[in-house]
Write a protein that holds these residues in place. Structure first.
Motif, PDB file in Angstrom:
ATOM      1  N   PRO A 274       0.880  -1.223  -0.010  1.00 59.97           N
ATOM      2  CA  PRO A 274      -0.129   0.120  -0.024  1.00 59.97           C
ATOM      3  C   PRO A 274       0.730   1.246  -0.009  1.00 59.97           C
ATOM      4  CG  PRO A 274      -0.031  -1.126   2.130  1.00 59.97           C
ATOM      5  CD  PRO A 274       0.846  -1.897   1.060  1.00 59.97           C
ATOM      6  N   GLY A 275       0.198   2.273  -0.413  1.00 63.31           N
ATOM      7  CA  GLY A 275       0.799   3.658  -0.237  1.00 63.31           C
ATOM      8  C   GLY A 275       1.528   3.908  -1.863  1.00 63.31           C
ATOM      9  N   LEU A 276       2.462   5.092  -1.554  1.00 67.14           N
ATOM     10  CA  LEU A 276       3.243   5.431  -2.892  1.00 67.14           C
ATOM     11  C   LEU A 276       4.230   4.782  -3.421  1.00 67.14           C
ATOM     12  CD1 LEU A 276       4.056   9.090  -1.233  1.00 67.14           C
ATOM     13  CD2 LEU A 276       2.643   8.631  -2.893  1.00 67.14           C
ATOM     14  N   SER A 277       4.700   3.694  -2.652  1.00 63.64           N
ATOM     15  CA  SER A 277       5.735   2.850  -3.297  1.00 63.64           C
ATOM     16  C   SER A 277       4.961   1.775  -3.998  1.00 63.64           C
ATOM     17  CB  SER A 277       6.476   2.151  -2.049  1.00 63.64           C
ATOM     18  OG  SER A 277       5.698   1.387  -1.242  1.00 63.64           O
ATOM     19  N   ALA A 278       3.705   1.642  -4.005  1.00 62.42           N
ATOM     20  CA  ALA A 278       3.056   0.995  -4.850  1.00 62.42           C
ATOM     21  C   ALA A 278       3.150   1.177  -6.508  1.00 62.42           C
ATOM     22  CB  ALA A 278       1.225   0.871  -4.723  1.00 62.42           C
ATOM     23  N   VAL A 279       3.251   2.403  -6.773  1.00 65.73           N
ATOM     24  CA  VAL A 279       3.499   2.934  -8.090  1.00 65.73           C
ATOM     25  C   VAL A 279       5.037   2.802  -8.559  1.00 65.73           C
ATOM     26  CG1 VAL A 279       2.880   4.753  -9.532  1.00 65.73           C
ATOM     27  CG2 VAL A 279       1.572   4.586  -7.485  1.00 65.73           C
ATOM     28  N   ASP A 281       9.353   2.990  -7.298  1.00 68.17           N
ATOM     29  CA  ASP A 281      10.390   2.685  -6.020  1.00 68.17           C
ATOM     30  C   ASP A 281      11.223   4.238  -5.897  1.00 68.17           C
ATOM     31  OD1 ASP A 281      12.373   2.536  -4.450  1.00 68.17           O
ATOM     32  OD2 ASP A 281      13.073   0.566  -5.592  1.00 68.17           O
ATOM     33  N   VAL A 282      10.505   5.069  -4.991  1.00 67.69           N
ATOM     34  CA  VAL A 282      10.968   6.371  -4.951  1.00 67.69           C
ATOM     35  C   VAL A 282      12.301   6.477  -4.486  1.00 67.69           C
ATOM     36  CG1 VAL A 282      10.566   8.633  -3.841  1.00 67.69           C
ATOM     37  CG2 VAL A 282       8.444   6.978  -4.066  1.00 67.69           C
ATOM     38  N   PRO A 332      12.590  12.304  -1.687  1.00 67.47           N
ATOM     39  CA  PRO A 332      11.346  11.711  -2.160  1.00 67.47           C
ATOM     40  C   PRO A 332      10.191  12.503  -2.472  1.00 67.47           C
ATOM     41  CG  PRO A 332      12.420  10.541  -0.177  1.00 67.47           C
ATOM     42  CD  PRO A 332      13.190  11.916  -0.244  1.00 67.47           C
ATOM     43  N   GLU A 333       9.907  13.476  -1.687  1.00 65.46           N
ATOM     44  CA  GLU A 333       8.545  14.426  -1.882  1.00 65.46           C
ATOM     45  C   GLU A 333       9.052  15.231  -3.354  1.00 65.46           C
ATOM     46  OE1 GLU A 333      10.510  14.213   1.093  1.00 65.46           O
ATOM     47  OE2 GLU A 333       9.155  12.981   1.832  1.00 65.46           O
ATOM     48  N   THR A 338       7.387  16.206  -8.754  1.00 67.17           N
ATOM     49  CA  THR A 338       7.832  16.597 -10.172  1.00 67.17           C
ATOM     50  C   THR A 338       7.179  15.479 -11.043  1.00 67.17           C
ATOM     51  OG1 THR A 338      10.024  17.464  -9.117  1.00 67.17           O
ATOM     52  CG2 THR A 338       9.943  17.373 -11.582  1.00 67.17           C
ATOM     53  N   MET A 339       7.271  14.419 -10.683  1.00 64.51           N
ATOM     54  CA  MET A 339       6.635  13.173 -11.399  1.00 64.51           C
ATOM     55  C   MET A 339       5.292  13.447 -11.795  1.00 64.51           C
ATOM     56  SD  MET A 339       8.320   9.513 -10.327  1.00 64.51           S
ATOM     57  CE  MET A 339       8.562   8.697 -11.833  1.00 64.51           C
ATOM     58  N   SER A 340       4.560  13.848 -10.841  1.00 67.32           N
ATOM     59  CA  SER A 340       3.165  13.816 -10.987  1.00 67.32           C
ATOM     60  C   SER A 340       2.948  14.970 -11.899  1.00 67.32           C
ATOM     61  CB  SER A 340       2.415  14.109  -9.376  1.00 67.32           C
ATOM     62  OG  SER A 340       2.799  15.632  -8.882  1.00 67.32           O
ATOM     63  N   GLN A 341       3.788  16.125 -11.992  1.00 66.43           N
ATOM     64  CA  GLN A 341       3.682  17.195 -12.993  1.00 66.43           C
ATOM     65  C   GLN A 341       4.006  16.602 -14.392  1.00 66.43           C
ATOM     66  OE1 GLN A 341       6.203  19.933 -11.185  1.00 66.43           O
ATOM     67  NE2 GLN A 341       4.588  20.603  -9.753  1.00 66.43           N
ATOM     68  N   THR A 342       4.667  15.644 -14.493  1.00 64.19           N
ATOM     69  CA  THR A 342       4.985  14.974 -15.883  1.00 64.19           C
ATOM     70  C   THR A 342       3.750  14.049 -16.282  1.00 64.19           C
ATOM     71  OG1 THR A 342       6.137  13.091 -14.956  1.00 64.19           O
ATOM     72  CG2 THR A 342       7.400  15.074 -15.352  1.00 64.19           C
TER      73      THR A 342
END
Ligand SMILES: Nc1nc2c(ncn2[C@@H]2O[C@H](COP(=O)(O)OP(=O)(O)O)[C@@H](O)[C@H]2O)c(=O)[nH]1
Ligand SMILES: [Mg+2]
Length: 398
Positions: A274-279, A281-282, A332-333, A338-342
């Motif tokens: 669960p969480g961000l790392s599901a998308v 590997d930060v 990581p933040e 930046t990724m979410s913007q791309t």
């Protein structure tokens, strides 16, 4: 090259693991490959008499300021000890510069000197001099050659010669041509070496205070070219940016690894947590982006040094930077933001190459989205950062 992993066998192994639904195994294989690439050791020996500019050169190559109290090799001091000192690159710890005592300081013949400094560990030698090359330098060069290693004659402090000559010429109202002066210095060095029995010696005229001028870029290009294949990238990425063309080659080197990073990131994500790392590997992405920023000379410390030696204000350098990832600490933040913007940007051509790779290696559907996302984002980051690096260098070149 014993324990090196070729790209072909890596891809075969990853494909096989993915075919058996063993994502973790595929990830481990890639991680091993990336770690090996990152840890390829490179040891560069700098030798020459005291005052010739060894320590300054060591700093220039590592992109460290002469007055950086933690990282710099001390300059302008006469060596009193006869020991070699190792200076690891501040960002690429696999690359080490060795500041060796001059062969004259040691008062030993070349062969014994090389034995004492442990010549086997070095990938190549730089023999540096601030004026003519001496008999000692020549003997040393010949001995290095005999031992089957490469060495390069580097003539330091070229900026000083140019400056001196300029002011001399002004007084005599003669026409000043930098090219001519460089040619004269080169001629002097070459003739001296020829007298000592070197047929066609190559001498690189450099300034450690202005590494983008004179033969410094050519020296780096030559060193890279003459290294064994598997060491070229390790060298290239750790070197300071001395030309626009060099930035392109760094970009290419980074780019060639993105597909592996994307696979690794996706393989980790394929294991449901669960969480961000599901998308993605930060942690991995932070490491990779940090390498881009350091390798492209966009870390805060690189920019500071560039500003110091070029005299261009750091604010003016930062002004041309567009990427939010440059000139700051990579967290990581920040990477996620930046990724979410791309993500909202339209798919670019680069995604197509990525799709090909997914087919070749048999990326399962569960990983496809994450792979594509990471692949696209890293390509965009790298594009933006290399454009920033070019604009920054251009500020200094003019
Ligand atoms: N202008 C100029 N000065 C240099 C250059 N390289 C070294 N120096 C100066 O020459 C002096 C000796 O340099 P250093 O690196 O300490 O030489 P080392 O004794 O061989 O380590 C120092 O004052 C340096 O600042 C250069 O490329 N240009
Ligand atoms: Mg020194």
């Amino acid at each position: 090259m014993g324990n090196r992993i070729s790209k072909k066998s890596l891809e075969d192994e990853v494909k096989e693991a993915l075919g058996k639904n063993k994502e973790a195994l595929a990830a481990a294989k890639i991680q091993e490959y990336l770690d090996k690439e990152k840890n390829i050791p490179l040891n560069i020996a700098i030798t020459g008499e005291s005052g010739s500019g060894k320590s300054s050169f060591v700093n220039a190559i590592r992109g460290v300021d002469d007055d950086d109290e933690e990282e710099a090799a001390r300059t302008g001091v006469v060596e009193t000890t006869e020991v070699s000192r190792a200076y690891p690159h501040p960002c690429f710890s696999n690359v080490t510069l060795w500041d060796l005592p001059g062969v004259g300081t040691m008062k030993f013949p070349a062969a014994k000197y090389l034995k004492l400094v442990g010549f086997e560990r070095f990938d190549f030698f730089i023999i540096i001099s601030a004026d003519r090359f001496r008999e000692n330098d020549v003997k040393l060069g010949k001995e290095i050659q005999r031992m089957g290693k490469n060495f390069y004659f580097v003539r330091s402090k070229t900026d000083q010669d140019i400056r001196n000559e300029k002011s001399r010429m002004k007084k005599s109202i003669r026409y000043f041509s930098e090219e001519k002066i460089l040619e004269q210095i080169r001629e002097n060095c070459t003739q001296g070496l020829q007298k000592q029995g070197f047929q066609c010696p190559q001498v690189f005229l450099v300034s450690s205070h202005k590494p983008h001028l004179y033969d410094f870029p050519d020296l780096l290009r030559t060193l890279e070219r003459e290294l064994p294949e598997h060491k070229k990238n390790a060298f290239l990425l750790a070197m300071p940016n001395t030309s626009l063309e060099m930035i392109d080659r760094k970009k290419k080197a980074f780019k060639s690894q993105i597909k592996y990073v994307a696979t690794l990131s996706a393989a980790v994500a394929a294991v449901p947590v669960p969480g961000l790392s599901a998308v993605v590997d930060v942690g991995l992405l932070v490491t990779v982006v940090t390498q881009y920023v350091s390798g492209l000379g966009l870390s805060i410390s690189s920019l500071k040094r560039l500003s110091n030696y070029s005299g261009v204000y750091i604010e003016d350098l930062k002004e041309v930077i567009v990427s939010p990832l440059a000139a700051t600490k990579i967290t990581p933040e920040l990477v996620l933001k930046t990724m979410s913007q791309t993500a909202i940007l339209p798919a670019l051509l680069i995604a197509e190459e990525g799709s090909k790779f997914m087919l070749i290696i048999g990326i399962p559907l569960s990983m496809a989205l994450s792979f594509t996302f990471t692949y696209k984002a890293l390509n965009l980051f790298l594009n933006d950062l290399s454009e920033d690096a070019k604009r920054v260098l251009q500020k200094v070149l003019v």
